[in-house]
Design an enzyme around this catalytic site. Structure first.
Site, short mmCIF file in Angstrom:
data_model
loop_
_atom_site.label_atom_id
_atom_site.label_comp_id
_atom_site.label_asym_id
_atom_site.label_seq_id
_atom_site.Cartn_x
_atom_site.Cartn_y
_atom_site.Cartn_z
N HIS A 230 -0.83 9.14 4.69
CA HIS A 230 -2.29 9.30 4.21
C HIS A 230 -3.20 9.78 5.31
O HIS A 230 -3.76 9.15 5.88
CB HIS A 230 -2.56 7.74 3.90
CG HIS A 230 -3.75 7.51 2.94
ND1 HIS A 230 -5.05 7.82 3.43
CD2 HIS A 230 -3.69 7.28 1.79
CE1 HIS A 230 -5.93 7.50 2.32
NE2 HIS A 230 -5.30 7.20 1.16
N PHE A 231 -3.17 11.12 5.34
CA PHE A 231 -2.19 12.10 4.72
C PHE A 231 -1.79 13.08 5.90
O PHE A 231 -2.51 13.43 6.85
CB PHE A 231 -3.09 12.98 3.89
CG PHE A 231 -3.86 12.28 2.73
CD1 PHE A 231 -3.07 12.05 1.41
CD2 PHE A 231 -5.02 11.72 2.33
CE1 PHE A 231 -3.67 11.66 0.52
CE2 PHE A 231 -5.52 11.16 1.66
CZ PHE A 231 -4.91 11.01 0.34
#
Length: 156
Positions: free
Chosen positions: A38-39
């Site tokens: 993420h991410f």
């Protein structure tokens, strides 16, 4: 902050039981397995963890108001808005106020700021239950000590 253990609050800055208000701080770790997904290449604190952080701040407030006699459990997220990104290394200041309490439930309003800028806010509803067992109460007592929960706010 220990994301993997859902320990979202590092320290209690101010607990005002009379005003039913709390301010806590949480330093987002620079490294966590959560940021690997993420991410990749652009790590962001997930919105659901921002909500959890506001819920935990609200929970500490309720523990103070209730003198640690009942345990708040998140029951509903009435409204939540992410207004800006929170990144690894950011110091979150989280403020919560108790807007309603009675009949075994409570409602709080919470806000997250980073560098004075609003990043998220929510309206949260909690049920308030007896501590289920001595182990849970002992666990919460240990965390309370770690985050600097005022001991005068705990019933004897």
């Amino acid at each position: 902050m220990q994301l993997e253990y859902f320990h979202m609050i590092d320290r209690i800055v101010d607990l005002n039981v009379d005003e039913k208000r709390i301010v806590v701080e949480a330093l987002v770790p620079n490294a966590s397995t959560i940021f690997e997904g993420h991410f990749p290449g652009y790590p962001l604190m997930p919105g659901v963890l921002l909500i959890e952080s506001m819920a935990q701040a609200s929970g500490w407030l309720q523990l103070g108001v209730l003198k640690f006699e009942r345990m708040p459990i998140l029951a509903a997220v009435k409204e939540a808005k992410v207004r800006g990104s929170v990144f690894p290394g950011d110091l979150m200041s989280i403020e919560a106020t108790l807007t309603h309490q009675g009949s075994g439930y409570a409602v709080t309003e919470a806000k997250i700021r980073v560098g004075g800028k609003l990043r998220a806010n929510s309206t949260l509803t909690f049920t308030q239950i007896p501590f289920p067992n001595a182990d849970m109460r002992g666990h919460m007592d240990a965390i309370a000590k770690r985050v600097g929960f005022p001991q005068q706010a705990v019933s004897p």
